[in-house]
Design an enzyme around this catalytic site. Structure first.
Site, mmCIF file in Angstrom:
data_model
loop_
_atom_site.group_PDB
_atom_site.id
_atom_site.type_symbol
_atom_site.label_atom_id
_atom_site.label_comp_id
_atom_site.label_asym_id
_atom_site.label_seq_id
_atom_site.Cartn_x
_atom_site.Cartn_y
_atom_site.Cartn_z
ATOM 1 N N HIS A 188 -10.099 -4.549 10.823
ATOM 2 C CA HIS A 188 -10.714 -4.478 9.788
ATOM 3 C C HIS A 188 -12.144 -3.393 9.715
ATOM 4 O O HIS A 188 -12.964 -3.732 8.995
ATOM 5 C CB HIS A 188 -10.789 -5.918 9.078
ATOM 6 C CG HIS A 188 -9.549 -6.316 8.756
ATOM 7 N ND1 HIS A 188 -8.755 -7.014 9.630
ATOM 8 C CD2 HIS A 188 -9.227 -6.485 7.470
ATOM 9 C CE1 HIS A 188 -7.870 -7.569 8.978
ATOM 10 N NE2 HIS A 188 -7.892 -7.237 7.529
ATOM 11 N N GLU A 242 0.822 -1.151 0.151
ATOM 12 C CA GLU A 242 -0.049 0.012 0.187
ATOM 13 C C GLU A 242 0.642 1.294 0.124
ATOM 14 O O GLU A 242 0.573 2.302 -0.785
ATOM 15 C CB GLU A 242 -1.008 -0.061 1.080
ATOM 16 C CG GLU A 242 -2.097 -0.867 1.234
ATOM 17 C CD GLU A 242 -1.891 -2.359 1.451
ATOM 18 O OE1 GLU A 242 -0.744 -2.541 1.961
ATOM 19 O OE2 GLU A 242 -2.884 -3.367 1.300
#
Lengths: 338, 465
Positions: free
Chosen positions: B267, B198
């Protein structure tokens, strides 16, 4: 100083370009001297309180950027860290605009809103000037991605230091650049100290081999010799333009000044610095080469000294006369108005 | 405890200087910012300001003394109850020392004398105009997932500089199937599978955007964008400013944000307030499929970095979407989803459906709620909220994010600034509870706002609880 350690056979077979012409040598000399005099002046203005904040001088490392830039062509991109004044001058950016940015004035490249570490020139394809150690590496890899996407013949020269090379994002970039064969030249400017931490205390292994797991060729170059830098850059730029993907050049170099203006540099001895200055200075070395080879006369060198001094003096004057940014500039350039 | 004032280093190279003049005398009260003395260096005369408060107890270095080394104690500041007879030689090495602050003599104006009014100081700015409503005469039912894909495909057809990159966006067709068929239509040069990296690909996208390409960078979820937030904030958002306007960054960072279902703390986080606090970014968080499509097209065309916050639970929900490819929703404009008179409820993303459900519950109890879908979080459409509150005199804010420094906190402050006189009740925030998201189904449910919690808050705002 270590010479190139790992040069693939191709280089020795295909004869490297002819030794630089007298004209080219004079150009390197002039560019290196301009960077040095400019940085000395910046240091002086800092001491007078005219330049604030962080100010990282490039003195000692001039041969790296001048040698590499000589191998690039119009349309290639350049990006580096916060030790960036030398790169800007080598890209052909105006000394006045750079110095005025250092003093935080309207006439600076970023209108006084960026400072020493954050300057850019779209015209000269200079993409900064980045203050976060290592951040320029993925961004520079993105510049290379754009060259490939646009199918032009350009490449991106990404400079980083021996400190940045330990950042994780550098390896994320190496991986993508190798995977996608992006046209990018990674130049590690190894000046031996990441701020106050020596390479020995921070980095395992050899820096030029840091791309080997990705299949990226790496070469160590004497970064204190502009001709050696130019020769290596020439060879590998050609390799990159041929579509072979990224290359790492580790430039063994040295900064004479502290990491920034406020660094007393107690992590190394005076003798070490003095030895580098007296025995390995890139400007003195080139001067000797040119005089010994009778490429130049003492008078010609003096003339260059005068020209460079005039440019630097003019830039310092401009940087002090240019007004501070108007307060209304606070609110401009936050967003591009659609 | 007496505090020693030390000779300051007024330049990086200064090792000593002359104590030219004492501005304060022994016995004078000093407070932080007072000029204590003037010091001459080889380059300039500078004033030395006090950092600490107290009384100048004793001057240790007389006026006119030359070659005073940096860090030499030059004076002692005494606190309450201490006197000059304190044996100064007893000041221990560990006693607090203070480096006086150098200030360069400056005859210029004080900065606040010319401080221009910034955008946030004026009245609530009007949102951009929009012709979006006229496109709803011909619509087709689409899922949010399809609407997003259509928006990207239409913009990629229109502009060859637009490309999509991220994990699993190409061959896998998107981890949440948002990029279905894009690889087939546009090929691997424009629909690019990245490694799981990322930080790297966010930075790479920024570099490509600096060169004029228009990347759409997908994060599989925004939870993983925390690895990349340095490039989003330091590189994408700030460079235009730091370059004096030269280096724009037309990039879209998109992906699902907030809680999905049963995926626990790492998450399940709503990052809306994080990005909404950053000048240089635009932040959108739509609810309906038409807004997802219209705002995605606007985001791709925008010359600035846009954070496009999606929601996994919304991906499969269907809405009427205009057929026309000219349908665009401007960034910066909220939408009144349900008109009402008694209380205003603001929400964005999935929470809009909860707010609408709460409005149904409230209607049964005779409370008429106006529901505003914020759609864009930065720049926030303050005017639409203020106008609603002027009518209802009450505001309840709803979001998944934690309460501290949330969008609700911001709206609450904005109401103080722009609608104080119209409020008949305190603003009430309905947020995710201030804990990491638990895994257990019952606990997770308790953390997130529910229509019931929202309705209860609205009743409280109406003094009906």
């Amino acid at each position: 100083m270590a010479a190139s350690r790992r040069r693939p056979k191709a280089q020795t077979d295909s004869a490297p370009k002819q030794a630089a012409s007298a004209e080219e040598l004079l150009k390197y000399y002039r560019e290196m001297l301009l960077i040095r005099r400019f940085e000395e002046k910046a240091g002086q203005l800092y001491g007078m309180g005219l330049i604030g904040g962080f100010c990282h001088l490039y003195i000692g490392q001039e041969a790296v950027v001048v040698g590499v830039q000589a191998a690039l062509k119009e349309g290639d991109d350049v990006i580096t860290s916060y030790r960036d004044h030398g790169h800007m001058l080598a890209c052909g950016m105006d000394a006045k605009g750079v110095m005025a940015e250092l003093t935080g004035r309207r006439g600076g490249y970023s209108k006084g809103k960026g400072g020493s570490m954050h300057m850019f020139s779209r015209e000269k394809n200079f993409y900064g000037g980045h203050g976060i150690v290592g951040a320029q590496v993925p961004i520079g890899t993105g510049l290379a991605f754009a060259h490939k996407y646009n199918k032009d013949d350009g490449l991106s020269a990404v400079y980083c230091g021996d400190g940045a090379i330990n950042q994780g994002q550098v390896y994320e970039s190496f991986n993508m650049a190798a995977l996608w064969k992006l046209p990018v030249l990674y130049v590690i400017e190894n000046n031996k100290y990441a701020m106050g931490t020596s390479q020995e205390r921070a980095a395992a292994g050899e820096l030029f081999q840091r791309g080997s797991a990705y299949g990226i060729p790496g070469v160590q170059v004497n970064g204190m010799d502009v001709q050696e830098v130019r020769a290596a850059a020439d060879q590998w730029v050609e390799y990159i333009r041929a579509g072979n993907g990224p290359v790492i050049l580790e430039m063994k170099t040295y900064r004479y000044r502290g990491h920034s203006m406020s660094d007393p540099a107690k992590y190394r001895t005076k003798e070490e610095v003095e030895k580098m200055r007296s025995e390995s200075d890139p400007i003195d070395k080139l001067k000797k080469v040119m005089l010994d080879g009778a490429f130049v006369t003492e008078d010609q060198l003096k003339e260059i000294d005068r020209e460079v001094k005039a440019i630097v003096t003019e830039s310092a004057e401009f940087a002090q006369q240019s007004p501070e940014p108007d307060p209304s500039e606070l609110w401009t350039d936050v967003l591009v108005e659609a | 405890m007496p505090i020693e004032v030390l000779m300051p280093a007024l330049s990086p190279t200064m090792t000593e200087g002359k104590l030219a003049k004492w501005v304060k005398k022994e016995g004078d009260e000093v407070k932080s910012g007072d000029v204590l003395a003037e010091i001459e260096t080889d380059k300039a005369t500078m004033e030395v300001e006090a950092v600490d408060e107290g009384r100048l107890g004793k001057i240790l270095v007389a006026e006119g003394t030359e070659n005073v080394a940096v860090n030499t104690p030059i004076a002692v500041i005494l606190g309450d109850g201490e006197d000059a007879t304190t044996n100064l030689s007893n000041i221990e090495e560990s006693s607090p020392k203070t480096a006086a602050q150098p200030v360069i003599k400056d005859s210029g104006q004080r900065p606040d004398a010319t401080m221009p009014t910034g955008p946030s100081k004026g009245p609530a700015a009007a949102p951009p105009a929009s012709d979006e409503d006229k496109f709803f005469d011909k619509t087709v039912k689409k899922t949010v997932r399809e609407a997003l894909r259509d928006a990207m495909a239409e913009e990629m057809r229109r502009d060859p500089t637009v490309f999509l990159m991220g994990e699993e966006v190409a061959q896998y067709q998107g981890a949440y199937k948002v990029s279905q068929n894009l690889l087939q239509e546009f090929g691997p040069d424009r629909v690019i599978d990245t490694p799981i990296t990322e930080y790297g690909f966010a930075g790479l996208g920024v570099g490509a955007a600096f060169k004029g390409l228009r990347p759409i960078v997908e994060f599989m979820t925004f939870n993983f964008a925390m690895q990349a937030i340095d490039h989003i904030v330091n590189s994408a958002a700030k460079t235009l400013y730091m370059s004096g306007g030269q280096m724009g960054c037309p990039i879209v960072f998109r992906g699902p944000n907030g809680a999905a279902a049963r995926v626990a703390a790492q998450h399940s986080q709503d990052f809306t307030p994080w990005y909404a606090s950053v000048p240089g970014l635009k932040v959108v968080a739509p609810y309906s499929a038409s807004d997802f499509k219209g705002l995605m097209k606007a985001a791709i065309r925008d010359p600035n970095p846009v954070i496009f916050l999606e929601n996994e639970i919304l991906y499969g929900q269907s809405f009427e979407v205009p057929e026309s490819e000219d349908f665009i929703v401007p960034i910066g404009r909220a939408k009144i989803r349900r008109a009402g008179t008694d209380v205003t409820i603001t929400a964005h993303s999935l929470m809009v459906s909860y707010a609408l459900a709460a409005a149904e519950l409230l209607e049964k109890e005779g409370i008429s709620a106006e529901v505003i879908d914020l759609r864009t979080i930065r720049p926030l459409d303050t005017e639409t909220v203020v106008n609603s509150v002027k009518k209802t005199n009450r505001l309840v804010t709803v979001e998944e994010a934690w309460p501290t420094c949330s969008i609700g906190s911001e709206l609450s402050a904005l109401m103080m600034e722009h609608a104080f006189d119209y409020l008949d009740a305190p603003v009430i925030r309905v947020n995710g509870l201030d804990v990491p998201m638990p895994y257990a189904a019952n606990l997770e449910k308790l953390v997130l706002p529910s229509p019931e919690r929202i309705a209860d808050a609205a009743k409280k705002a109406c003094y009906r609880a």
